[in-house]
Design an enzyme around this catalytic site. Structure first.
Site, short mmCIF file in Angstrom:
data_model
loop_
_atom_site.label_atom_id
_atom_site.label_comp_id
_atom_site.label_asym_id
_atom_site.label_seq_id
_atom_site.Cartn_x
_atom_site.Cartn_y
_atom_site.Cartn_z
N HIS A 235 -13.31 17.16 7.51
CA HIS A 235 -13.61 17.04 8.94
C HIS A 235 -12.58 17.74 9.81
O HIS A 235 -12.87 18.12 10.94
CB HIS A 235 -13.69 15.58 9.34
CG HIS A 235 -13.96 15.37 10.80
ND1 HIS A 235 -15.12 15.79 11.40
CD2 HIS A 235 -13.20 14.84 11.77
CE1 HIS A 235 -15.07 15.50 12.69
NE2 HIS A 235 -13.91 14.92 12.94
N CYS A 236 -11.36 17.95 9.29
CA CYS A 236 -10.27 18.41 10.16
C CYS A 236 -10.10 19.92 10.26
O CYS A 236 -10.29 20.52 11.32
CB CYS A 236 -8.95 17.79 9.70
SG CYS A 236 -8.86 16.00 9.92
N ILE A 237 -9.75 20.56 9.16
CA ILE A 237 -9.29 21.95 9.21
C ILE A 237 -10.38 22.94 9.65
O ILE A 237 -10.09 23.88 10.40
CB ILE A 237 -8.67 22.36 7.87
CG1 ILE A 237 -7.53 21.39 7.52
CG2 ILE A 237 -8.10 23.77 7.94
CD1 ILE A 237 -6.92 21.62 6.17
N ILE B 63 -12.70 22.43 11.76
CA ILE B 63 -13.20 22.09 13.09
C ILE B 63 -12.11 22.06 14.15
O ILE B 63 -12.23 22.65 15.22
CB ILE B 63 -13.93 20.73 13.04
CG1 ILE B 63 -15.21 20.85 12.20
CG2 ILE B 63 -14.25 20.22 14.44
CD1 ILE B 63 -15.92 19.54 11.98
N ASP B 64 -11.02 21.35 13.87
CA ASP B 64 -10.03 21.05 14.90
C ASP B 64 -9.43 22.25 15.60
O ASP B 64 -9.22 22.21 16.83
CB ASP B 64 -8.92 20.19 14.30
CG ASP B 64 -9.44 18.85 13.80
OD1 ASP B 64 -10.60 18.52 14.12
OD2 ASP B 64 -8.71 18.14 13.10
#
Length: 428
Positions: free
Chosen positions: A259-261, A263-264
């Site tokens: 979910h993080c890399i 998208i963020d």
């Protein structure tokens, strides 16, 4: 103390359990009734979280789940752990945060605390969420209720990653809000890292993930450059990481997942434009990382061509659907992109993953929902024209794969040290 945790996924569930084990009574809220039912039955739906851990705190009366957001009024603090995806235009979608804010606002009591943990752009907490909470509650942030941001630092499947031991960054809307948030997290987390504002805390989380995105893009690009020179980038990284200072190893792959890399970083690039700033470095890293699945498919085509086979009509097996090894977390997995690209080129695609028996419904790839993992046996694996290793699960027997498959495209260096035949393994 009794608190509410909204969103019982890969962040909210372990956080709830940590608070419960620390003596705090936790009410977990989620719109997914199936999750709520399983928690109240003491059952886990996340593979690396044992059911026994949930059952212990549920039976002890320290953890219960519900879909009823009006129950927020029973608690002193609310921690929001909901998804923050990108929309179809690759722009931030904070609708889950805002809808949660609208749902809890009418039930906030004076003196309560609201903390956002979902990764987002600077200004979300003290502008967007604050406005929704104030409008729905009739209360004023910093005066009638406390508001803070504390980014999650969850690492699914990492046995060494314990919620209690990971330092917690906290930023408050006001100094009093910060103290209130510190008092909350101090009950469950060993080390607190207070910062001057919600925005600094939000920016901290983005930096952590942008750092990884940029460095992964670097080794992905070097993979292509060194590959053209006949140099194995994995051997280069293994040698470079023997340097005891000034180097940190990152590894290439078939694309970014989780979910993080993936998208963020785009949350910051989007917000930066509001201030007339261009984030060229971050955007270039994103371009390189998102181009990796296409590179893997091209390498697969080369591997098939060496056997006088086209991609169109070939049977291709993807090994590993989860985005990282040894977990069942398929969020933003590049394996879905690989499957889509192969399908577009006429291949017959299947997958094997010991942790994902059936593909769940996803936002971006709903057409794969319900597809089942194949079994792991000689007859099944040998029936494929090519096998792509997308995720290097430790439980997969790679020697069996070498013995059974005629063509292997390895994106994770999983076949290193495995006895293979000449020309059998293609690195991608």
């Amino acid at each position: 103390m009794k608190i509410t945790v909204v969103g019982l996924g890969y962040v909210g569930l372990p956080l709830s359990l940590q608070f419960a084990h620390s003596g705090v009574t936790v009410l977990g809220l989620d719109i997914d009734s199936a999750k709520v039912e399983r928690i109240n039955a003491g059952s886990s739906y996340i593979k690396h979280i044992p059911s026994e851990i949930i059952a212990e705190v549920v039976k002890g009366g320290r953890f219960a789940a519900s879909t009823d957001f009006s129950r927020v009024k029973e608690t002193e603090a609310v921690i929001i752990c909901v998804p923050t995806p990108l929309n179809k235009n690759r722009e931030p979608d904070i609708s889950f945060i805002l809808e949660t804010g609208k749902s809890i606002a009418p039930h906030l009591a004076k003196g309560s605390l609201v903390v956002l943990e979902s990764t987002t752009y600077p200004g979300t907490t003290d502008e967007d969420l604050r406005e929704v909470l104030e409008e729905g509650s009739g209360l004023k942030a910093g005066t009638d209720f406390h508001l803070a941001f504390s980014p999650e630092r969850e690492d699914p499947g990492n046995a060494q990653s314990k919620v209690q031991a990971i330092p917690k960054v906290i930023g408050g809307y006001t100094p009093a809000c910060l103290e209130r948030a510190k008092a909350l997290y101090g009950q469950a987390i060993k080390t607190l890292v207070p910062v001057s504002s919600c925005r600094v805390a939000e920016a901290t989380k983005l930096l952590e993930n942008i750092f990884r995105s940029v460095n992964i893009a670097l080794v992905n690009e070097l993979k292509l450059v060194y590959g053209a020179m006949g140099i194995d980038v994995w051997e280069v990284i293994a040698a470079a990481k023997t340097k005891p200072f000034g180097f940190m190893p990152f590894y290439p792959g078939p694309g970014l997942g989780g979910h993080c890399i993936p998208i963020d970083p785009f949350y910051l690039t989007w917000k930066a434009r509001e201030y007339g700033q261009n984030t060229r470095f971050i955007e270039l890293a994103g371009e390189i990382n998102t181009s990796m699945p296409a590179y893997v498919i091209n390498r697969t085509a080369e591997a098939l061509n060496s056997q006088r086979k086209p991609v169109n009509g070939s049977c291709v097996l993807i090994v590993g659907l989860a985005y990282k090894p040894n977990v069942d977390d398929d969020r933003e997995s590049p394996s879905y992109v690989l499957m889509d690209l192969l399908g577009e080129r006429g291949a017959d695609v299947s997958y094997y993953d010991p942790y994902v028996a059936v593909i769940p419904k996803t936002r971006e790839h709903p057409h794969w929902a319900g597809t089942r993992s194949l079994g792991w046996n000689r007859e099944t694996v040998a029936s494929f024209d090519a096998v792509i290793i997308a995720t290097n699960h430790q439980s997969v027997n790679y020697q069996e794969l070498a013995d059974w498959s005629q063509c292997i495209v390895d994106t994770r260096n999983a076949m290193a040290g495995v006895k293979t035949k000449p020309g059998q393994v293609w690195k991608a």
